[in-house]
Design a protein around this motif. Structure first.
Motif, mmCIF file in Angstrom:
data_model
loop_
_atom_site.group_PDB
_atom_site.id
_atom_site.type_symbol
_atom_site.label_atom_id
_atom_site.label_comp_id
_atom_site.label_asym_id
_atom_site.label_seq_id
_atom_site.Cartn_x
_atom_site.Cartn_y
_atom_site.Cartn_z
ATOM 1 N N ARG A 89 5.639 4.136 -42.158
ATOM 2 C CA ARG A 89 6.925 3.453 -42.238
ATOM 3 C C ARG A 89 7.988 4.464 -42.657
ATOM 4 O O ARG A 89 7.924 5.009 -43.765
ATOM 5 C CB ARG A 89 6.845 2.304 -43.249
ATOM 6 N N ASN A 145 11.644 9.571 -32.043
ATOM 7 C CA ASN A 145 10.427 9.117 -32.703
ATOM 8 C C ASN A 145 9.330 9.187 -31.645
ATOM 9 O O ASN A 145 9.420 8.523 -30.610
ATOM 10 C CB ASN A 145 10.600 7.688 -33.206
ATOM 11 N N ALA A 163 -0.079 2.181 -40.757
ATOM 12 C CA ALA A 163 1.284 2.415 -40.276
ATOM 13 C C ALA A 163 1.959 3.502 -41.091
ATOM 14 O O ALA A 163 1.688 3.686 -42.285
ATOM 15 C CB ALA A 163 2.106 1.132 -40.345
ATOM 16 N N GLU A 190 14.487 1.298 -39.840
ATOM 17 C CA GLU A 190 13.079 1.546 -40.144
ATOM 18 C C GLU A 190 12.206 1.524 -38.894
ATOM 19 O O GLU A 190 12.226 0.580 -38.110
ATOM 20 C CB GLU A 190 12.565 0.495 -41.123
ATOM 21 N N MET A 191 11.455 2.624 -38.721
ATOM 22 C CA MET A 191 10.456 2.732 -37.663
ATOM 23 C C MET A 191 9.083 2.493 -38.298
ATOM 24 O O MET A 191 8.616 3.313 -39.086
ATOM 25 C CB MET A 191 10.481 4.120 -37.020
ATOM 26 N N GLU A 192 8.461 1.366 -37.985
ATOM 27 C CA GLU A 192 7.129 1.090 -38.488
ATOM 28 C C GLU A 192 6.127 1.512 -37.410
ATOM 29 O O GLU A 192 5.781 0.738 -36.518
ATOM 30 C CB GLU A 192 6.957 -0.390 -38.825
ATOM 31 N N ASP A 193 5.708 2.768 -37.476
ATOM 32 C CA ASP A 193 4.816 3.324 -36.463
ATOM 33 C C ASP A 193 3.369 2.950 -36.777
ATOM 34 O O ASP A 193 2.774 3.475 -37.723
ATOM 35 C CB ASP A 193 4.952 4.852 -36.424
ATOM 36 N N ARG A 194 2.810 2.044 -35.983
ATOM 37 C CA ARG A 194 1.404 1.670 -36.132
ATOM 38 C C ARG A 194 0.595 2.474 -35.123
ATOM 39 O O ARG A 194 0.993 2.582 -33.967
ATOM 40 C CB ARG A 194 1.218 0.168 -35.914
ATOM 41 N N GLN A 242 9.694 -4.889 -29.755
ATOM 42 C CA GLN A 242 8.500 -4.091 -29.955
ATOM 43 C C GLN A 242 8.109 -3.405 -28.650
ATOM 44 O O GLN A 242 8.159 -4.012 -27.579
ATOM 45 C CB GLN A 242 7.344 -4.992 -30.413
ATOM 46 N N THR A 282 2.743 1.866 -31.715
ATOM 47 C CA THR A 282 3.750 0.847 -31.435
ATOM 48 C C THR A 282 4.825 0.916 -32.508
ATOM 49 O O THR A 282 4.549 1.260 -33.659
ATOM 50 C CB THR A 282 3.142 -0.569 -31.426
ATOM 51 N N TRP A 283 6.050 0.613 -32.124
ATOM 52 C CA TRP A 283 7.133 0.443 -33.092
ATOM 53 C C TRP A 283 8.263 -0.346 -32.452
ATOM 54 O O TRP A 283 8.368 -0.452 -31.238
ATOM 55 C CB TRP A 283 7.639 1.779 -33.631
ATOM 56 N N LYS A 284 9.096 -0.922 -33.309
ATOM 57 C CA LYS A 284 10.249 -1.682 -32.851
ATOM 58 C C LYS A 284 11.425 -0.729 -32.649
ATOM 59 O O LYS A 284 11.617 0.210 -33.404
ATOM 60 C CB LYS A 284 10.621 -2.753 -33.880
#
Length: 372
Positions: A198, A33, A196, A144-148, A91, A13-15
């Motif tokens: 980041r 991404n 994550a 910023e891509m916070e890839d969880r 998200q 997941t990411w925003k």
């Protein structure tokens, strides 16, 4: 990322962070991404988000999924997501799951099924990769891509990787000795489990603020057993927790049903839509295809076609979401074309674009091209 034993699914997941292109960027420059899942050597699956400078003033912002084998690369726009021209700031979730006991995989976006692979020969993997890439490091600015990320174990549990089994690589890390624009900021978070990745590319100028997550006033209370308001609230916070926290969601996903009404779009796009702000010319279509698939512009031909006519030839279903009479641009070539990071050269391409937005709707490289 690798773990001991078999992996039956990948989830990230990411925003949708702001992605912009400076004045030095050219038509066709892109950022993406994405998750890359290689079940076996020479075959695999991609799923993620791509933004492309399309037209004189426009840019796409489009989720997609793709698969490849030794002979063919196929890419599909995820619908009903329609490539808005700017980040929505929301998200989103990206999921690839083994399709029963077969060698194929199901693809889900925001917990709704959007496709199934046809080229795969192995129904499990040993790991997967999450990557942020751009073909123009100097002139792209990426929020910023916070890839969880998590993986699905054979016993049906979603797990996180041990940090010791996650490796990271950054082309150029930002520092006082290596300042923007030719660098990335990146950090792996979580211990002992990795939570994550980041990553961002510092912008040269301020980017537009994304909109906030929102609930749909018209959403159903329950869809296929899923509490829709609870799901909307979870998506606005941490979608990685939704499978555990939202009543009915895990069972709905397991059954491959529509689970998220807030991710659906009721109306099909009409022929008058103009997302990017300027319609693509023949030259711009050629440039988009040439940059994305590394083919010389002079070796690309274009033609106009309707969504319904393309469906009839290519076996796609674009006209189920877009107007059947929506005019599209088709770019074709018999030259060697490349799409993935493995640099595989496929013999020829067929790519279809929405002239209003510049969104790439479907592509086939190599074997079984629709317009060979």
């Amino acid at each position: 990322m690798k773990d001991s034993g078999q992996i039956d699914g990948a989830f990230a997941t990411w925003k949708n962070a702001p992605i912009t292109f400076d004045s030095g960027a050219a038509i066709g420059d892109w950022v993406r991404n994405y998750i890359d899942i290689p079940p076996v050597l020479g075959a695999g699956i991609e799923m993620g988000l791509r933004s492309t400078k399309a037209g004189a003033v426009g840019r796409t912002y489009e989720p997609y999924w793709a698969e490849y084998s030794g002979q063919t690369y196929q890419e599909h726009a995820i619908t009903p997501a329609r490539g808005p021209a700017s980040a929505d700031g929301l998200q989103h979730s990206y999921m690839v799951l083994r399709s029963g006991r077969t060698t194929q995989w199901d693809v889900l976006y925001d917990f709704n099924p959007v496709g199934r692979t046809t080229l795969q020969t192995q129904g499990y993997a040993e790991g997967f990769t999450i990557q942020l890439e751009t073909n123009n490091l100097r002139n792209t600015n990426i929020g910023e891509m916070e890839d969880r990320f998590q993986y699905l174990a054979p016993d049906g549990q979603w797990l996180r990787f041990d940090r010791t089994k996650v490796s990271t690589q950054v082309t150029a890390t930002c520092s006082s000795n290596n300042p923007p624009p030719l660098c990335f900021n990146a950090a792996l978070e979580g211990t002992p489990k990795a939570v994550a990745w980041r990553v961002s590319k510092p912008a040269g100028a301020a980017s537009a603020s994304p909109t906030s997550q929102r609930l749909s006033a018209s959403e159903a209370t329950v869809l296929n057993g899923v509490d829709q308001r609870a799901l909307a609230v979870c998506m606005a916070g941490d979608p990685a927790r939704c499978m555990k926290d939202v009543p009915g969601l895990a069972r709905c996903v397991q059954a491959r049903l529509l689970c998220n009404t807030n991710a659906l779009t009721a109306q099909s796009r009409s022929v008058s839509s103009n997302v990017a702000g300027s319609r693509l010319t023949v030259e711009q279509v050629k440039r988009l295809a040439a940059t994305r698939f590394r083919v010389i512009e002079g070796e690309i031909k274009t033609r106009a076609i309707t969504a319904a006519a393309y469906d009839q030839t290519a076996g796609t279903h674009l006209s189920q979401t877009w107007d059947a009479n929506l005019p599209l641009w088709v770019a074709t070539s018999t030259a060697k074309a490349r799409a993935g990071k493995d640099n595989t050269a496929y013999p020829g391409l067929t790519a279809v674009y929405d002239p209003a937005s510049g969104q790439l709707l479907h592509v086939t490289l190599g074997f079984q091209r629709p317009f060979a």
